[in-house]
Scaffold this motif. Structure first.
Motif, PDB file in Angstrom:
ATOM      1  N   SER A 113      86.973  -9.449 -36.151  1.00 18.89           N
ATOM      2  CA  SER A 113      85.611  -9.974 -36.298  1.00 18.89           C
ATOM      3  C   SER A 113      84.933  -9.957 -34.942  1.00 18.89           C
ATOM      4  O   SER A 113      85.583  -9.873 -33.890  1.00 18.89           O
ATOM      5  CB  SER A 113      85.632 -11.404 -36.860  1.00 18.89           C
ATOM      6  N   ASP A 114      83.626 -10.061 -34.986  1.00 19.39           N
ATOM      7  CA  ASP A 114      82.827 -10.117 -33.770  1.00 19.39           C
ATOM      8  C   ASP A 114      81.581 -10.939 -34.076  1.00 19.39           C
ATOM      9  O   ASP A 114      81.201 -11.111 -35.242  1.00 19.39           O
ATOM     10  CB  ASP A 114      82.444  -8.713 -33.305  1.00 19.39           C
ATOM     11  N   SER A 115      80.953 -11.463 -33.045  1.00 19.05           N
ATOM     12  CA  SER A 115      79.756 -12.279 -33.256  1.00 19.05           C
ATOM     13  C   SER A 115      78.786 -12.063 -32.112  1.00 19.05           C
ATOM     14  O   SER A 115      79.185 -11.735 -30.989  1.00 19.05           O
ATOM     15  CB  SER A 115      80.114 -13.768 -33.364  1.00 19.05           C
ATOM     16  N   LEU A 116      77.516 -12.270 -32.406  1.00 17.95           N
ATOM     17  CA  LEU A 116      76.454 -12.112 -31.417  1.00 17.95           C
ATOM     18  C   LEU A 116      75.504 -13.296 -31.542  1.00 17.95           C
ATOM     19  O   LEU A 116      75.039 -13.615 -32.643  1.00 17.95           O
ATOM     20  CB  LEU A 116      75.697 -10.802 -31.655  1.00 17.95           C
ATOM     21  N   LEU A 117      75.233 -13.953 -30.421  1.00 20.79           N
ATOM     22  CA  LEU A 117      74.290 -15.074 -30.423  1.00 20.79           C
ATOM     23  C   LEU A 117      72.865 -14.538 -30.407  1.00 20.79           C
ATOM     24  O   LEU A 117      72.483 -13.788 -29.507  1.00 20.79           O
ATOM     25  CB  LEU A 117      74.527 -15.977 -29.214  1.00 20.79           C
TER      26      LEU A 117
END
Length: 457
Positions: free
Chosen positions: A275-279
């Protein structure tokens, strides 16, 4: 799987402008980014709200707007912020898609836009087989806020703080066995919870370390989720292990003075093995801190005040104790009346008076005495001489020397000698000065009122 992760909206009358501006922006951006599901990981409201409160209406409007574009999962947050039952109303706010309320420990599968929850804390073997056959887009492991009061009633108040972490760790380990099978079947998994990770950092830069926090990083990764979506801490931060990620998005807006970092929501990409996330930052309120080494410069404050609309302003200054009344706090407050908030933090420097400044820096007694003599304008030689006498001589020798010195002094004049000298002195006659006699005016008799006319003009 693209997930829009929001947290800590804190809708309330005081926060309405900030919450709605930031959450409204985030909802619009998530729709534009074509997120497939929206998750709110707790504390949608700041406290209990009346049904007619504008803040509740604004939150419901945004939830309905989000549910028109994607399915929405809302997790129960802190009970003081979201009293139990508050979120039930939002289950009715769905549009084209469902709004699912996760107010109990469970697992939830998203299958073709519809949520299917487990009957117990995790999917049973029979339920798990059916879910795997349906190949859901994502399976959520939901762990809402745990009522510590109920836990204390069962294990005791003293053990509740530490027992909570053990109970949650046991559940996440059990959920991990289910999630491992789901990931092996090519299904994305995500955990959703609301609590404190031991070692996380608050929005004010304080590290949360202790034995009474809900989670540790190791326990969260043992849940075997591809992603773990957290709420409660208002500062964005994340941890990674073998491609999997645990993250806080932080609060949606800036609700307190001194909050560090950007505010926003997380746009996740969740897959079976990683998984990955971006603010995505929101247009949150800014914080401005103005500091002065001395009294505040009113001209500079007037210049800055014109540009502080909807800004948290903190003014700090240092001032001596005797001059503290010279600062016009009311005038400063009037300047920043248009700001989002104003906090004045003067540091009053107390007056410190030292009888012998620098005396503590001397390393010997002689040096301290010389320093004192210098500051007190005292001749140092006699004082140092007596100090050395005290250090080297004994009491009897010092007393004998003093008596001998007294004997060598000339005898003072006695009273008899002084009187004899006065008797032989020449007497000088003082001149006689005649003073003119004053003429006395005749005074009326004390009984004249008997014969006088009392009514004469």
């Amino acid at each position: 799987m693209k997930i829009a992760h929001f947290s800590d909206l804190h809708y309330s009358p005081d926060n309405l402008v900030e919450s709605d501006r930031c959450f409204g922006f985030a909802v619009g951006d998530a729709i534009d980014q074509k997120a497939q599901v929206g998750v709110i990981s707790g504390d949608s409201t700041d406290h209990r709200l009346d049904a007619h409160a504008p803040s509740l209406n604004a939150l419901a409007t945004q939830i309905h707007r989000l549910a028109t574009a994607m399915p929405v999962l809302m997790l129960q947050g802190t009970f003081s912020h979201e009293p139990p039952g508050t979120l039930d109303n939002f289950a009715l706010m769905g549009g084209a898609h469902e709004v699912f309320i996760a107010d109990r420990v469970c697992q939830v599968a998203l299958v073709e836009g519809r949520f299917t929850a487990s009957s117990g804390p995790v999917f049973s073997p029979e339920e798990l087989g059916e879910i795997i056959a349906l190949q859901p887009e994502v399976v959520f492991t939901c762990l809402p806020t745990v009522n510590k009061g109920q836990l204390a009633a069962s294990v005791g108040a003293l053990a509740a703080g530490t027992e909570l972490g053990e109970v949650l760790a046991a559940y996440l380990a059990a959920a991990g066995r289910v999630n491992r099978e789901l990931r092996a079947s090519g299904i994305a998994t995500a955990g959703v919870s609301h609590g404190t990770v031991n070692g996380c950092v608050t929005e004010h830069g304080v590290t949360m370390a202790g034995f009474d926090h809900e989670f540790s990083i190791g326990v969260l990764f043992e849940a075997e989720c591809s992603a773990f979506l957290l709420g409660h801490i208002h500062k964005h931060q994340f941890w990674e292990r073998a491609g999997r990620r645990v993250a806080y998005p932080g609060s949606i807006g800036r609700f307190h003075y001194g909050e560090e970092g950007d505010k926003g929501y997380l746009l996740w990409g969740v897959f079976p093995d990683e998984s990955d996330s971006l603010l995505i930052p929101t247009p949150s309120r800014k914080t401005l801190c103005i500091e002065f080494d001395g009294p505040p410069d009113m001209a500079r404050l007037a210049e800055v005040a014109a540009q502080t609309a909807d800004t948290f302003v903190r003014i700090r200054w240092h001032i001596d104790e005797e001059h503290r009344q010279l600062v016009d706090r009311d005038a400063i407050a009037a300047m920043f009346a248009g700001a989002g908030g104003l906090k004045m933090e003067p540091r009053v420097l107390p007056v410190v008076r030292s009888r012998a400044q620098g005396i503590s820096l001397e390393t010997t007694v002689d040096g301290k005495v010389l320093r004192w003599c210098e500051l007190a304008n005292v001749e140092p030689a006699p004082v140092v001489e007596r100090l050395q006498l005290l250090e080297t001589g004994d009491a009897e020798a010092i007393a004998a020397a003093i008596l001998e010195r007294i004997d060598l002094e000339p005898a003072p004049r006695t009273l008899r000698v002084a009187l004899e000298s006065m008797a032989t002195a020449e007497l000088v006659a003082a001149p006689v000065i005649e003073l003119p006699q004053a003429r006395a005016e005749p005074q009326p008799s004390s009984l004249s009122w008997l014969t006088d006319d009392l009514f004469a003009a």
